[in-house]
Design a protein around this motif. Structure first.
Motif, PDB file in Angstrom:
ATOM      1  N   GLY A 126       7.573   3.844   2.599  1.00  0.00           N
ATOM      2  CA  GLY A 126       7.410   5.277   2.442  1.00  0.00           C
ATOM      3  C   GLY A 126       6.819   5.966   3.668  1.00  0.00           C
ATOM      4  O   GLY A 126       6.013   5.395   4.398  1.00  0.00           O
ATOM      5  N   ILE A 127       7.228   7.217   3.880  1.00  0.00           N
ATOM      6  CA  ILE A 127       6.683   8.045   4.945  1.00  0.00           C
ATOM      7  C   ILE A 127       5.575   8.886   4.307  1.00  0.00           C
ATOM      8  O   ILE A 127       5.795  10.010   3.855  1.00  0.00           O
ATOM      9  CB  ILE A 127       7.791   8.899   5.586  1.00  0.00           C
ATOM     10  N   TRP A 128       4.363   8.329   4.228  1.00  0.00           N
ATOM     11  CA  TRP A 128       3.253   8.934   3.485  1.00  0.00           C
ATOM     12  C   TRP A 128       2.493   9.941   4.352  1.00  0.00           C
ATOM     13  O   TRP A 128       2.340  11.092   4.011  1.00  0.00           O
ATOM     14  CB  TRP A 128       2.297   7.840   3.001  1.00  0.00           C
ATOM     15  N   PRO A 145       5.322   7.194  11.612  1.00  0.00           N
ATOM     16  CA  PRO A 145       5.241   5.795  11.187  1.00  0.00           C
ATOM     17  C   PRO A 145       5.652   5.654   9.720  1.00  0.00           C
ATOM     18  O   PRO A 145       5.491   6.589   8.927  1.00  0.00           O
ATOM     19  CB  PRO A 145       3.752   5.474  11.361  1.00  0.00           C
ATOM     20  N   THR A 146       6.192   4.506   9.374  1.00  0.00           N
ATOM     21  CA  THR A 146       6.546   4.197   7.991  1.00  0.00           C
ATOM     22  C   THR A 146       5.520   3.252   7.386  1.00  0.00           C
ATOM     23  O   THR A 146       4.716   2.638   8.084  1.00  0.00           O
ATOM     24  CB  THR A 146       7.934   3.563   7.910  1.00  0.00           C
ATOM     25  N   LEU A 191       0.411  -7.060   2.334  1.00  0.00           N
ATOM     26  CA  LEU A 191      -0.944  -6.631   1.977  1.00  0.00           C
ATOM     27  C   LEU A 191      -1.019  -5.162   1.585  1.00  0.00           C
ATOM     28  O   LEU A 191      -2.122  -4.649   1.351  1.00  0.00           O
ATOM     29  CB  LEU A 191      -1.886  -6.888   3.162  1.00  0.00           C
ATOM     30  N   ASP A 192       0.124  -4.475   1.512  1.00  0.00           N
ATOM     31  CA  ASP A 192       0.132  -3.035   1.219  1.00  0.00           C
ATOM     32  C   ASP A 192      -0.667  -2.265   2.266  1.00  0.00           C
ATOM     33  O   ASP A 192      -1.300  -1.254   1.975  1.00  0.00           O
ATOM     34  CB  ASP A 192      -0.424  -2.773  -0.187  1.00  0.00           C
ATOM     35  N   ALA A 193      -0.646  -2.733   3.504  1.00  0.00           N
ATOM     36  CA  ALA A 193      -1.419  -2.121   4.586  1.00  0.00           C
ATOM     37  C   ALA A 193      -0.504  -1.209   5.396  1.00  0.00           C
ATOM     38  O   ALA A 193      -0.128  -1.502   6.531  1.00  0.00           O
ATOM     39  CB  ALA A 193      -2.042  -3.192   5.474  1.00  0.00           C
ATOM     40  N   ASP A 194      -0.158  -0.073   4.802  1.00  0.00           N
ATOM     41  CA  ASP A 194       0.828   0.829   5.393  1.00  0.00           C
ATOM     42  C   ASP A 194       0.464   1.252   6.809  1.00  0.00           C
ATOM     43  O   ASP A 194      -0.629   1.790   7.042  1.00  0.00           O
ATOM     44  CB  ASP A 194       0.963   2.099   4.553  1.00  0.00           C
ATOM     45  N   PHE A 195       1.386   1.064   7.743  1.00  0.00           N
ATOM     46  CA  PHE A 195       1.229   1.628   9.080  1.00  0.00           C
ATOM     47  C   PHE A 195       1.325   3.153   8.998  1.00  0.00           C
ATOM     48  O   PHE A 195       0.720   3.865   9.792  1.00  0.00           O
ATOM     49  CB  PHE A 195       2.319   1.066   9.985  1.00  0.00           C
ATOM     50  N   GLY A 196       2.090   3.649   8.027  1.00  0.00           N
ATOM     51  CA  GLY A 196       2.330   5.083   7.899  1.00  0.00           C
ATOM     52  C   GLY A 196       1.384   5.781   6.948  1.00  0.00           C
ATOM     53  O   GLY A 196       1.763   6.775   6.308  1.00  0.00           O
TER      54      GLY A 196
END
Length: 384
Positions: A126-128, A145-146, A191-196
């Motif tokens: 996702g693009i959060w 970032p995504t 790890l659900d460690a979003d870059f975005g």
């Protein structure tokens, strides 16, 4: 559903709205509204739909279809060169077969001009952007970032760009022109460690490095606590062995939902559970450690700062702490110098309602500072 964009030349505000009918069918629409009357412009609204070649997510027969009930437009809209860009993530967090879609429209007609799924072989990503939005440069390139992808993402392989800082070129159809993914991108996926988790910052063009080379740079940081400075002309792409990037900062162990901001040679960022920090730019490099930081430690959402000034003089950095309901102002040249703290006003004069959103950013206009709470708009300014 997200921060709109205003075009003064067209006297229009562009917004994305979502609705659900009695049968549970979800629709997303792009509206252009007259700034004076609120009337619909340019034959709008336009219902948002899209397809893209792929085998992941909501796909059938080699085509991925934009799944309205799983998608949400959370990031701010962007207008660049007469095009409105919308960017998409999950409706309710990591739910269903959503994808990292970017769908663009003409600012004049609201006709769709492009659509791309950044993970056509997998899903998610996702693009959060933590309340921020994609960034556009003078050439019409778009940067963002995504987040974490599902189902075997490897950045750059099979046109999948989960956990990746993406550069879309200005051409139609939309296409990835370059990218950077951290070496731990696949681990971040798991790890659900979003870059975005926060938007990227484009630094001023043509910063000159120690060798006399002019650099066009961007700053990006996500939930794994690392921060990167990326050369927009050669972003570094992906290697599982090392980060091929212009400048990298080791993880501080704190999630980042704070879109960094720039003012007068400094970059400011406020990750969760840390002070707001300032990094000074010299010879096209960020200082290796903060050159100043606040005494106040912000809560689990950190803070998304904003800056105001008279040109480059009298700079103030404004910061809101959602959990403690503190609103603070700092000297932009030295964050150890606190200029204002809403909690210190006698009799609770400057208290405000609970802040409803996670990533509320103070906005400065006409000598006042505005931000939204869960039930009001709070306005701060000089007393008579």
């Amino acid at each position: 559903m997200s921060t709109p964009v205003i075009d003064r030349s067209r006297n229009a505000i562009y917004v994305v709205a979502s609705s659900k009918d009695g049968s549970g069918n979800v629709s997303h629409r792009l509206h252009a509204l007259d700034l004076t009357t609120g009337a619909e412009l340019f034959g709008g609204p336009t219902t948002i739909t899209a397809t893209f070649p792929g085998t992941g997510g909501n796909s059938s027969g080699g085509t991925v279809t934009f799944l309205t009930k799983a998608q949400q437009e959370r990031a701010a809209l962007l207008e660049s060169n007469g095009t409105i860009y919308t960017s998409w993530s999950g409706y309710d967090g990591d739910c269903g077969n959503y994808s990292a879609w970017v769908i663009s429209f003409s600012a004049d007609t609201l006709a769709r001009t492009g659509a791309i799924d950044l993970v056509p072989s997998t899903a998610g990503a996702g693009i959060w952007l933590g309340g921020g939005g994609p960034a556009g440069d003078a050439a019409g390139n778009v940067y963002f970032p995504t987040g974490n992808a599902f189902g075997g993402n490897t950045p750059g392989i099979k046109n999948d760009y989960g956990d990746t800082f993406v550069k879309l070129g200005p051409s139609v159809p939309l296409a990835v022109a370059d990218y950077f993914a951290p070496s731990n991108a696949i681990s971040n996926d798991n790890l659900d460690a979003d870059f975005g988790s926060a938007a990227a910052l484009l630094l001023p063009d043509n910063l000159v490095d120690s060798g006399g080379v002019a650099r066009n740079l961007a700053v990006v940081a996500g939930k794994d606590g690392s921060m990167y400075v990326v050369d927009r002309g050669n972003m570094g792409q992906y290697s599982a062995i090392a980060n091929n990037v212009y400048q990298a900062f080791a993880s501080d162990g704190h999630d980042n939902f704070s879109s960094p901001i720039y003012f007068n040679g400094r970059v400011y960022i406020g990750p969760s559970g840390l002070p707001l920090r300032a990094f000074t730019i010299a010879q096209a490099k960020l200082s290796a450690s903060p050159t100043s930081q606040t005494a106040f430690t912000f809560g689990s959402n950190g803070t998304v700062p904003s800056a105001s000034a008279n040109g480059t003089a009298n700079g103030i950095v404004w910061a809101l702490d959602r959990e403690s309901r503190n609103f603070l102002a700092y000297d932009a040249t030295d964050l150890t110098k606190l200029l204002y703290d809403s909690s210190t006003a006698a009799g609770g004069r400057d208290s405000f309602s609970n802040v409803g959103g996670h990533f509320i950013t103070p906005m400065v206009a006409n000598g006042r500072v505005y931000f939204g709470t869960g039930s009001t708009v709070a306005v701060f300014g000089l007393l008579p």
